[in-house]
Design a protein around this motif. Structure first.
Motif, PDB file in Angstrom:
ATOM      1  N   PRO A  22     -15.148   2.377  19.481  1.00 55.31           N
ATOM      2  CA  PRO A  22     -13.856   2.090  20.106  1.00 55.31           C
ATOM      3  C   PRO A  22     -13.649   0.636  20.496  1.00 55.31           C
ATOM      4  N   GLY A  23     -14.649  -0.120  20.788  1.00 55.90           N
ATOM      5  CA  GLY A  23     -14.475  -1.503  21.217  1.00 55.90           C
ATOM      6  C   GLY A  23     -14.440  -2.499  20.068  1.00 55.90           C
ATOM      7  N   ASP A  24     -14.622  -2.047  18.837  1.00 55.98           N
ATOM      8  CA  ASP A  24     -14.690  -2.956  17.698  1.00 55.98           C
ATOM      9  C   ASP A  24     -13.335  -3.401  17.158  1.00 55.98           C
ATOM     10  N   GLN A  25     -12.298  -2.678  17.470  1.00 57.95           N
ATOM     11  CA  GLN A  25     -11.012  -3.008  16.880  1.00 57.95           C
ATOM     12  C   GLN A  25     -10.453  -4.275  17.499  1.00 57.95           C
ATOM     13  N   MET A  26      -9.966  -5.145  16.633  1.00 54.19           N
ATOM     14  CA  MET A  26      -9.411  -6.413  17.102  1.00 54.19           C
ATOM     15  C   MET A  26      -7.941  -6.218  17.435  1.00 54.19           C
ATOM     16  N   ALA A  27      -7.538  -6.798  18.539  1.00 53.88           N
ATOM     17  CA  ALA A  27      -6.127  -6.749  18.916  1.00 53.88           C
ATOM     18  C   ALA A  27      -5.347  -7.689  18.014  1.00 53.88           C
ATOM     19  N   PRO A  28      -4.132  -7.309  17.633  1.00 49.83           N
ATOM     20  CA  PRO A  28      -3.360  -8.219  16.783  1.00 49.83           C
ATOM     21  C   PRO A  28      -3.055  -9.512  17.524  1.00 49.83           C
ATOM     22  N   GLY A  29      -3.330 -10.619  16.872  1.00 42.40           N
ATOM     23  CA  GLY A  29      -3.128 -11.929  17.484  1.00 42.40           C
ATOM     24  C   GLY A  29      -1.743 -12.475  17.170  1.00 42.40           C
ATOM     25  N   PRO A  30      -1.471 -13.668  17.643  1.00 43.12           N
ATOM     26  CA  PRO A  30      -0.174 -14.274  17.343  1.00 43.12           C
ATOM     27  C   PRO A  30      -0.074 -14.604  15.862  1.00 43.12           C
ATOM     28  N   ARG A  31       1.147 -14.670  15.373  1.00 44.29           N
ATOM     29  CA  ARG A  31       1.367 -14.982  13.960  1.00 44.29           C
ATOM     30  C   ARG A  31       0.943 -16.413  13.675  1.00 44.29           C
ATOM     31  N   ASP A  32       0.364 -16.608  12.507  1.00 46.48           N
ATOM     32  CA  ASP A  32      -0.032 -17.954  12.113  1.00 46.48           C
ATOM     33  C   ASP A  32       1.191 -18.818  11.808  1.00 46.48           C
ATOM     34  N   ARG A  33       2.222 -18.205  11.269  1.00 48.05           N
ATOM     35  CA  ARG A  33       3.420 -18.930  10.874  1.00 48.05           C
ATOM     36  C   ARG A  33       4.592 -18.397  11.688  1.00 48.05           C
ATOM     37  N   PRO A  34       5.482 -19.264  12.097  1.00 52.13           N
ATOM     38  CA  PRO A  34       6.630 -18.777  12.859  1.00 52.13           C
ATOM     39  C   PRO A  34       7.499 -17.869  12.007  1.00 52.13           C
ATOM     40  N   ALA A  35       8.281 -17.054  12.669  1.00 47.03           N
ATOM     41  CA  ALA A  35       9.175 -16.151  11.954  1.00 47.03           C
ATOM     42  C   ALA A  35      10.120 -16.958  11.082  1.00 47.03           C
ATOM     43  N   GLY A  36      10.550 -16.349  10.010  1.00 44.69           N
ATOM     44  CA  GLY A  36      11.405 -17.036   9.053  1.00 44.69           C
ATOM     45  C   GLY A  36      12.731 -17.469   9.648  1.00 44.69           C
ATOM     46  N   ASN A  37      13.335 -18.400   9.000  1.00 44.04           N
ATOM     47  CA  ASN A  37      14.623 -18.939   9.395  1.00 44.04           C
ATOM     48  C   ASN A  37      15.672 -18.437   8.420  1.00 44.04           C
ATOM     49  N   GLY A  38      15.774 -17.150   8.260  1.00 45.32           N
ATOM     50  CA  GLY A  38      16.595 -16.556   7.213  1.00 45.32           C
ATOM     51  C   GLY A  38      18.041 -16.994   7.225  1.00 45.32           C
ATOM     52  N   LEU A  39      18.681 -16.978   8.378  1.00 45.11           N
ATOM     53  CA  LEU A  39      20.099 -17.310   8.442  1.00 45.11           C
ATOM     54  C   LEU A  39      20.336 -18.788   8.133  1.00 45.11           C
ATOM     55  N   ALA A  40      19.519 -19.657   8.691  1.00 43.73           N
ATOM     56  CA  ALA A  40      19.657 -21.092   8.418  1.00 43.73           C
ATOM     57  C   ALA A  40      19.334 -21.399   6.958  1.00 43.73           C
ATOM     58  N   ALA A  41      18.306 -20.754   6.425  1.00 48.33           N
ATOM     59  CA  ALA A  41      17.930 -20.981   5.029  1.00 48.33           C
ATOM     60  C   ALA A  41      19.025 -20.481   4.085  1.00 48.33           C
ATOM     61  N   MET A  42      19.629 -19.334   4.409  1.00 49.36           N
ATOM     62  CA  MET A  42      20.686 -18.795   3.553  1.00 49.36           C
ATOM     63  C   MET A  42      21.920 -19.697   3.579  1.00 49.36           C
ATOM     64  N   ALA A  43      22.330 -20.142   4.774  1.00 43.65           N
ATOM     65  CA  ALA A  43      23.491 -21.031   4.876  1.00 43.65           C
ATOM     66  C   ALA A  43      23.229 -22.337   4.129  1.00 43.65           C
ATOM     67  N   SER A  44      22.039 -22.887   4.271  1.00 47.01           N
ATOM     68  CA  SER A  44      21.700 -24.140   3.599  1.00 47.01           C
ATOM     69  C   SER A  44      21.659 -23.973   2.085  1.00 47.01           C
ATOM     70  N   THR A  45      21.097 -22.874   1.628  1.00 49.65           N
ATOM     71  CA  THR A  45      21.009 -22.633   0.190  1.00 49.65           C
ATOM     72  C   THR A  45      22.391 -22.471  -0.420  1.00 49.65           C
ATOM     73  N   ILE A  46      23.250 -21.714   0.235  1.00 50.30           N
ATOM     74  CA  ILE A  46      24.613 -21.548  -0.280  1.00 50.30           C
ATOM     75  C   ILE A  46      25.346 -22.882  -0.255  1.00 50.30           C
ATOM     76  N   GLY A  47      25.132 -23.685   0.793  1.00 50.23           N
ATOM     77  CA  GLY A  47      25.739 -25.010   0.863  1.00 50.23           C
ATOM     78  C   GLY A  47      25.292 -25.907  -0.274  1.00 50.23           C
ATOM     79  N   VAL A  48      24.009 -25.856  -0.609  1.00 52.14           N
ATOM     80  CA  VAL A  48      23.486 -26.661  -1.719  1.00 52.14           C
ATOM     81  C   VAL A  48      24.122 -26.221  -3.034  1.00 52.14           C
TER      82      VAL A  48
END
Length: 191
Positions: free
Chosen positions: A41-67
């Protein structure tokens, strides 16, 4: 006496395979009736923080459409000239070489920033580049529209704005919107 079974390799006197049945990487095999192996029971690792920040989907989509709109607008009519003899001439953005190169170069820079947003990068540099590219596109379209209006007032030719300039301007607005929608920090040095 050991003999070889047809598909199982070497077999002992009872016909069972003499080879071990341990899977690779040290995983223990579970035979019928055996207790399945479980981690303590003590061997399981707790999930840690994400290595990469969450995606910027809305900003990336607006920028891509603008390009896409900015580059596409370069090849659409910017100026429509109605001649006296009932002829219509459409000048695409590419016919105005300097302005087209500025729009395409700006679009390529913005495409690189939009790609960075898609893979999760963020920060002040990305925002500044999007603001600058969107601003350049709006300035170029503003200058072209004012030139068309000025020549139209001074000449007998009936010149009007083609569909390409509003498309490029909309691309610039979307790039500015992408910069404002970016969830990154407004400070240098953070990505």
């Amino acid at each position: 006496m050991n003999s070889e079974g047809p598909a199982n390799g070497p077999a002992d006197n009872d016909g069972r395979s003499a080879l071990p049945h341990t899977p690779p990487f040290g995983i223990r095999a579970v035979h019928p009736g055996d207790e399945p192996p479980v981690a303590p029971p003590g061997d399981q690792m707790a999930p840690g923080p994400r290595d990469r920040p969450a995606g910027n989907g809305l900003a990336a989509m607006a920028s891509t459409i603008g390009v896409v709109l900015a580059i596409m607008g370069t090849f659409l009519p910017w100026i429509v000239v109605d001649h006296v003899d009932s002829g219509v001439e459409r000048l695409i953005g590419w016919d105005l070489a300097f302005d087209a190169v500025v729009v395409l170069a700006t679009g390529l820079v913005a495409a690189g920033v939009a790609g960075a947003l898609w893979i999760g990068h963020r920060g002040l540099l990305h925002k500044l580049l999007l603001l600058a590219t969107g601003g350049v596109l709006l300035v170029v379209t503003g200058i072209e529209i004012s030139d068309i209006r000025a020549v139209d007032a001074a000449s007998t030719l009936d010149r009007s704005i083609g569909s390409g300039l509003p498309v490029v301007a909309l691309g610039g607005v979307l790039l500015l919107g992408g910069a404002l929608l970016d969830r990154g920090s407004w400070a240098f040095g953070e990505d």
